[in-house]
Design a protein around this motif. Structure first.
Motif: not given
Lengths: 442, 303
Positions: A69-94
């Motif tokens: 379960i802790s490893n599951f939570v870890f990988f769910v956490a890692i998966s947020l990177v997709g939205s971080l770079v390709s949406s948040i940074l992209k939309l903030s015009k970085a």
């Protein structure tokens, strides 16, 4: 295509960025073989678990959730990177983040797939998985998690795919030496992309919609995961802070993962011209920012209970601060959170090698942090643990659990490697587009 | 056994035996043989190949009435079951545990009942607290179950359907009373137990699924008390129906409301809002002075 870049320059970019698809190195095959071996050992461990039951793990009636379960939570956490770079940074015009978008999407997809597999591995009766569909109760946070994981996976695949289409067309046109099936794959996936203004307009619209939509879904996926814990009465879980605490921790871990991936891929795929020192500098700054946000939620999470020290909540905090888990707790908090903030303030530390080392510590800390969130809480129930075998009081994962956990890491890396064998790591058409825009501006 | 009998006699004999068997609820088969103590009383039974046999009564198990999984979800109409635990009477005899283990064929390492040594603070006197599933009216386990494998019935009982449970163990994390146990490995097959599985008996156990105290609905259906109630030598445990306001420990039957009023009844961790159906009477005016458990007590009581 924009004409401000001459033909030779365009061809150079295309050649550089397609190089890793056409020229496979032997070391890459060894790498894949090694990953397959790690996965095979994990599969053998899982075979033992299927045969003898979860008894092969170290989980027992009190510590009923463990490293899976802790490893599951870890990988769910890692998966947020997709939205971080390709949406948040992209939309903030970085714009500097453009070469990192595909990498982040690939990592997101690989880790969300493995997270879903791990949760099935944790089930006592995986043969009854179909019951989730037949008898699913929408009231249960587990069903929320199933729905949101499926949604996020679907959106992430779409986001990766839509941004790939122009590059797939380039692959289709330029990669004539690759095997027939691969050419066919590019032809089908490129969906007759010709780069006409109409096609470009449609694609821009789709990618904008997707990159906006994925932000709330990404926040939801980790918030719902935190609700698996905060909907119970366990000390350390019974907290209203858990949602943002998990999300901020996930974004921080995601940034660290990107840095590590950048470091190794830039070397092994000869992309130093495209992933530059300024990328490391920027990612280092971003990592400091995200760590500061996570630090804030950490203080918010532990200060209240530590100040009041009520009942089992107090026992739990004592265990973390000075008890059995103290060494792990302070290593995670200092090595994986405080130290990165302090070190990365200095410009010299935001160069490739030191930044990679710090990011590695952040990732290690992030993994053990989830271990510390999941396991000690279960060992402090309201009613005392009595009349049980000594082994029920502790939890040290068995070799099968470690093997499966390592295999999940192997799986993530395997999926990333396979995708990078087929598709260009750095968005080619966007790179050309941005370079020509820069040229015309200057 | 007689070799030659006339037709009429054999007909009557056949009728009587098969009738007795039907009364006993068995199908027309010779179901189970018990290997426990023998008695002199003989009964006639019909074997699978149609022969009439006379066997020792002790060798015939009472037939089981496994209620179907659908019926087991509904509950017994017009009832609301409650339990009262009188802490002033408990001396940690642990007979409730052993009888429960025997009835449900569960090993020592995953008991449905625990008798915990409780001490609220350093100055207060320790006491023994028998604890089982509280069959909450607002059950956290039922709320979190993704597949409805654990459910709340109209009679207040919370059961687990081990043929639906997917083994995610969310209910174990959610239960603030640690009432649930898990079949981590393949459970031992109970000897000579041929009844079909029913959520009402929780037997036989199934690997990879969660179990817990079920309030013995199979016994209640036969108008019998749960095993823990009848096995307690000190009358600690009372069981009954809240709607008819009566509970019994097998020796005395009392009004639930009066008992809770007169003896200061309370529910454990009321502040969690789970609305348990197990009440406690405080350990005042104790029947026995508190005595720490020594190793021999445990081993004796567990046999």
């Amino acid at each position: 295509m924009d004409n401000t870049l001459n033909q030779a320059e365009v061809e150079k970019i295309e050649h550089d960025l397609l190089n890793h698809i056409t020229h496979r190195k032997k070391v890459h095959n060894i790498w894949l073989g090694f990953l397959l071996l790690v996965i095979a050992i994990g599969i053998f461990a899982y075979y033992r678990q299927l045969r003898y039951g979860l008894i092969v793990t170290s989980m027992r009636d009190y510590t009923s959730w463990g490293v899976y379960i802790s490893n599951f939570v870890f990988f769910v956490a890692i998966s947020l990177v997709g939205s971080l770079v390709s949406s948040i940074l992209k939309l903030s015009k970085a714009e500097w983040s453009t070469p990192l978008t595909r990498l982040s999407e690939v990592i997101a997809i690989a880790s969300i797939i493995c997270a879903a597999i791990i949760i099935i591995v944790d089930m006592g009766r995986p043969d009854r998985f179909i019951n989730v569909l037949i008898y699913g109760r929408i009231q249960s946070p587990i069903i929320w998690d199933v729905i949101i994981i499926a949604t996020y996976l679907g959106l992430s695949v779409l986001l990766l795919y839509t941004s790939l289409i122009p590059d797939l067309a380039i692959c289709r046109d330029k990669l004539t030496t690759v095997p027939k099936w691969q050419q066919k794959l590019y032809r089908i996936l490129a969906m007759n992309w010709k780069g006409t203004p109409k096609q470009n307009a449609i694609l821009l619209q789709i990618s904008t919609i997707l990159s906006i939509t994925i932000i709330p879904v990404a926040f939801a996926i980790h918030t719902v995961t935190s609700w698996l814990f905060s909907t119970t009465w366990r000390p350390g879980w019974d907290s209203t802070n858990l949602g943002p605490y998990f999300v901020s921790g996930a974004l921080m871990a995601g940034a660290a993962v990107i840095v590590i991936a950048m470091y190794f891929l830039r070397k092994s795929l000869f992309l130093k011209e495209y992933i530059t020192l300024s990328h490391f500098d920027n990612m280092g700054k971003l990592l400091v920012l995200l760590s500061l946000v996570y630090l804030y939620f950490n203080i918010n999470e532990y200060l209240g209970p530590a100040f009041k020290m009520v009942g089992v909540e107090g026992e739990h905090i004592t265990e973390l601060f000075t008890g059995k888990y103290a060494a792990m707790y302070w290593l995670v908090q200092i090595g994986g959170l405080i130290l990165p903030i302090v070190v990365l303030i200095f410009k010299k530390a935001r160069t490739p090698f030191p930044l990679m080392v710090v990011s590695f510590m952040v990732i290690l800390g992030a993994w053990f942090k989830r271990y510390i969130i999941v396991i000690p809480s279960l060992q402090h129930p309201y009613l005392p643990i009595q009349d049980v075998d000594e082994s029920y009081l502790h939890y040290i994962p068995s070799w099968e659990e470690w093997a499966i956990t390592l295999a999940s890491f192997g799986g993530v890396l395997f999926i990333i490697t396979l995708l990078l064998r087929l598709f260009p790591l750095i968005p080619i058409s966007e790179t050309i587009h941005e370079k020509s825009a820069k040229n015309s501006a200057s | 056994m007689k070799k030659t009998v006339n037709n009429r006699r054999s007909f009557i004999q056949f009728g009587l035996t098969s009738g007795a068997l039907m009364l006993a609820g068995a199908t027309a088969f010779f179901q189970k043989i018990k290997t426990t103590s023998a008695s002199t009383e003989k009964v006639k039974v019909l074997t699978t190949d149609g022969k009439v046999m006379e066997v020792d009564k002790a060798h015939v198990n009472e037939p089981c009435h496994p209620v179907s999984r659908t019926l087991a979800r509904q509950g017994i109409k017009g009832k609301k079951f409650v339990m009262v635990v009188d802490l002033s009477r408990c001396r940690n005899a642990r007979k409730c545990i052993s009888s429960c283990e025997k009835a449900h064929n569960i090993p020592h390492d995953r008991p449905f009942i625990k008798v915990l040594r409780m001490q609220d603070n350093e100055e207060s006197s320790p006491y023994w607290m028998p604890k089982k599933c509280f069959h909450c009216d607002n059950p956290p386990c039922v709320k979190v179950c993704p597949v409805g494998a654990t459910y709340k019935r109209s009679d207040g009982i919370v059961l687990v359907d081990n043929e639906r449970c997917i083994g995610c163990r969310f209910c174990m994390s959610a239960c603030p009373y640690s009432a649930r146990v898990f079949n981590w490995g393949e459970p031992e097959k109970p000897e000579n137990y041929n009844c079909a599985y029913s959520p009402e008996t929780s037997t036989p156990s199934k690997i990879g699924t969660v179990e817990k105290c079920d309030f013995c609905p199979d016994m209640i259906r036969e108008n019998k008390l749960p095993h823990c109630i009848t096995s307690c030598p000190n009358g600690v445990l009372y069981f009954g129906d809240k709607l008819s306001d009566s509970v019994t420990n097998g020796d005395e039957t009392v009004r639930l409301s009066e008992m809770l009023r007169d003896k200061g009844g309370y529910r454990y961790l009321e502040e969690l809002g789970t609305e348990p159906n197990v009440y406690y009477l405080p350990p005042v005016n104790r029947l026995f002075p508190f005595k720490e458990m020594d190793e021999n007590d445990v081993s004796q009581s567990e046999i």
